[in-house]
Design a protein around this motif. Structure first.
Motif, PDB file in Angstrom:
ATOM      1  N   LEU A 176      16.631  19.156 -12.934  1.00 17.95           N
ATOM      2  CA  LEU A 176      17.334  18.013 -12.369  1.00 17.95           C
ATOM      3  C   LEU A 176      18.547  17.652 -13.210  1.00 17.95           C
ATOM      4  O   LEU A 176      19.639  17.390 -12.680  1.00 17.95           O
ATOM      5  N   ARG A 177      18.384  17.651 -14.514  1.00 15.98           N
ATOM      6  CA  ARG A 177      19.507  17.321 -15.392  1.00 15.98           C
ATOM      7  C   ARG A 177      20.616  18.370 -15.314  1.00 15.98           C
ATOM      8  O   ARG A 177      21.793  18.053 -15.476  1.00 15.98           O
ATOM      9  N   LEU A 178      20.235  19.615 -15.056  1.00 14.26           N
ATOM     10  CA  LEU A 178      21.252  20.662 -14.952  1.00 14.26           C
ATOM     11  C   LEU A 178      22.198  20.421 -13.788  1.00 14.26           C
ATOM     12  O   LEU A 178      23.343  20.880 -13.801  1.00 14.26           O
ATOM     13  N   LEU A 179      21.730  19.695 -12.784  1.00 12.30           N
ATOM     14  CA  LEU A 179      22.594  19.415 -11.639  1.00 12.30           C
ATOM     15  C   LEU A 179      23.772  18.529 -12.033  1.00 12.30           C
ATOM     16  O   LEU A 179      24.799  18.510 -11.338  1.00 12.30           O
ATOM     17  N   LEU A 180      23.638  17.785 -13.135  1.00 11.52           N
ATOM     18  CA  LEU A 180      24.699  16.873 -13.560  1.00 11.52           C
ATOM     19  C   LEU A 180      25.712  17.522 -14.498  1.00 11.52           C
ATOM     20  O   LEU A 180      26.674  16.859 -14.897  1.00 11.52           O
ATOM     21  N   VAL A 181      25.497  18.805 -14.828  1.00 16.29           N
ATOM     22  CA  VAL A 181      26.406  19.456 -15.773  1.00 16.29           C
ATOM     23  C   VAL A 181      27.865  19.400 -15.308  1.00 16.29           C
ATOM     24  O   VAL A 181      28.762  19.104 -16.109  1.00 16.29           O
TER      25      VAL A 181
END
Length: 541
Positions: free
Chosen positions: A7-12
């Motif tokens: 999920l956090r990778l989507l905000l990269v």
């Protein structure tokens, strides 16, 4: 690796913007302690008969600044959410157009791109700012509370952690419920696409009632899963409101009895003043507010987690990216020859060396999994080898040449696939060619004429309205439409009755007789025996 990583990778792509958003959101929340101090000082001054106009003016100015920062944070959050969702949708659309395989069905993929990605927006706009505020604001307010009264600080310190504790417990169930709901949405969309593709067959078979009942059953399942998510959302809201209300009430009781002189403890020596009491009362709700915001948005994170997991499944289920751009281009010059040397596929499968000259008819035979389809895909430029080399027309097959090489190829896949458009458009695919000749050479003219609207009949992705043999003949007609130099056919006679298999075989052999190179991957010994050469792959003993 933590489960939140996908999920956090989507905000990269928007990481800098999210850091600025977090800073603005925290700054907006940190204005309230200043406002609370001004209100407490103003009330204290009023109790002493003093005028507090400057304090009131300061409160108004700070309020306007807080409102402006909050509006800015909201706009930044919306922009970040739109950027993330737009980027993901572009990736899905692009890869669906350029990739060869997929694990999700078309309905589930469309649902993922349209409905499910929208679930990321509340997570970005609500949960992400709330998590940033939770990391700073409660700690600052806790320090201010302890500064005024150790008992007040203790009230906040004990009651505060109960909210995230119960929030996490409820959140685990919410994640599972959201995942089940998302899966049900995708299944229902896939079912709809399949039934629409087979609508003509359903009507001819009189199966409309059974299909309708199936839709009703699955829609009922989706409704139950949606209600389960909503019940958990309301449960989490009830829990967080209960504990925050208890905390504020305990603070009010402590301040009230201290100011009445009924409590002689809880301060750092001096009695609690009205100014300090009002300050603590104003701080208490704001101490819980970030926790409440985070808990209220916890089901948004649960839904986003489910979407991120499905995105990971979609990414893992995709075939290798199709080399080239897919653009129309001039045909690659040179004879229609193919030479595979020391080839290893991207999945680690070793293929034997093989050279095929122009005009030859070659059968690739072997057990399932021996690499027949992989060899065809390398020959067609649908994949590039992980090791080794592929030469076509006397030249290395590279990313820059695949479009020009594929312009010379007629491709007949093992699984018939169509676009949701007319039969004519499915055969032409925007290319120039002789449609009548292609239908005649594939023995498919009578099939087209038997359809309700002939070549104007609209097909579904699975070829609704066509039998398996008819669909196979149409894929042959499509392969022959642009008069290719080379025909690659993957199991062209598989699962066909003898008559249809013979018609397809005759169509392929007729093209070979006209000088075209023909390569088939097959288990059909009769078809293989009619080729010029047989290349055996793997262990065929």
């Amino acid at each position: 690796m933590a489960r939140s990583d996908p999920l956090r990778l989507l905000l990269v792509p928007v990481a800098p913007a999210m850091r600025r958003l977090s800073a603005v959101a925290v700054l907006a929340s940190m204005i309230w302690p200043l406002q609370a101090a001004l209100v407490a000082l103003a009330i204290g001054a009023a109790l002493q008969g003093q005028v507090a106009g400057a304090l009131v003016a300061g409160f108004v100015v700070l309020g306007l600044g807080r409102a402006a920062l909050s509006a800015l944070a909201d706009r930044m959050a919306q922009n970040a959410a739109e950027a993330v969702i737009t980027n993901l949708r572009c990736r899905i659309v692009t890869r669906e157009a350029l990739r060869s395989g997929r694990d999700l069905g078309p309905g589930a993929t469309a649902s993922l791109a349209v409905e499910k990605l929208a679930a990321l927006s509340p997570w970005i706009t609500r949960y992400a700012p709330a998590s940033a505020r939770v990391a700073v604001v409660p700690l600052v307010i806790l320090a201010l509370a302890f500064w005024q009264s150790w008992a007040a600080g203790l009230i906040l310190l004990i009651s505060g952690p109960l909210i995230p504790l119960f929030m996490a417990l409820v959140g685990m169930a919410a994640k599972e419920a959201s995942a089940r709901q998302m899966a049900e949405i995708g299944s229902l969309n896939d079912l709809l696409v399949d039934r629409l593709a087979a609508l003509l067959d359903i009507r001819l078979l009189g199966a409309a009632g059974a299909v309708t009942q199936g839709f009703a059953t699955q829609a009922g399942d989706l409704r139950q899963r949606t209600m389960a998510v909503l019940r958990l959302a309301f449960l989490s809201s009830t829990v967080l409101e209960l504990f925050s209300a208890i905390g504020v009430a305990m603070m009010a009781v402590f301040v009230g009895f201290s100011l009445l002189g009924q409590l002689g403890f809880g301060t750092w020596g001096a009695p609690l003043t009205p100014t300090a009491g009002v300050f603590l009362l104003l701080l208490a709700p704001e101490f819980y507010q970030p926790l409440r915001d985070l808990a209220a948005a916890w089901h948004d994170k649960a839904a986003a987690d489910a979407v991120a997991d499905e995105l990971a499944v979609w990414e893992a289920g995709q075939g290798d990216a199709l080399p080239g751009t897919g653009a129309r281009t001039a045909r690659l010059s040179g004879p229609a020859t193919i030479n595979l040397r020391d080839c290893v596929t991207a999945h680690g499968l070793h293929l034997p060396d093989m050279r095929i000259d122009a005009g030859q008819a070659v059968a690739l035979v072997g057990l399932s999994g021996a690499g027949k389809t992989s060899a065809l895909r390398l020959m067609a430029g649908l994949e590039l080898p992980g090791a080794g080399s592929v030469e076509v027309a006397g030249q290395p097959l590279t990313e820059e040449r695949v479009d020009a090489w594929r312009a010379r190829i007629g491709w007949m896949p093992q699984r018939a696939a169509f676009l949701a458009t007319s039969l004519r458009a499915n055969l032409a695919l925007g290319r120039d060619g002789d449609l009548d000749a292609a239908l005649d050479n594939a023995a498919a003219r009578e099939v087209a004429e038997a359809l309700p609207r002939g070549l104007a009949t609209r097909l579904g992705e699975s070829g609704g309205g066509l039998s398996g043999g008819e669909a196979r003949r149409m894929t042959l007609a499509r392969a022959l439409f642009s008069q290719p130099d080379l025909i690659l056919a993957d199991e062209p006679t598989a699962d066909l009755d003898r008559t249809t298999a013979q018609a397809v075989t005759e169509g392929l052999l007729a093209q070979h007789a006209n000088g075209r190179t023909l390569i088939v991957a097959t288990h059909d010994t009769d078809l293989a025996a009619q080729m010029d050469r047989i290349i055996r792959l793997g262990d065929t003993t």
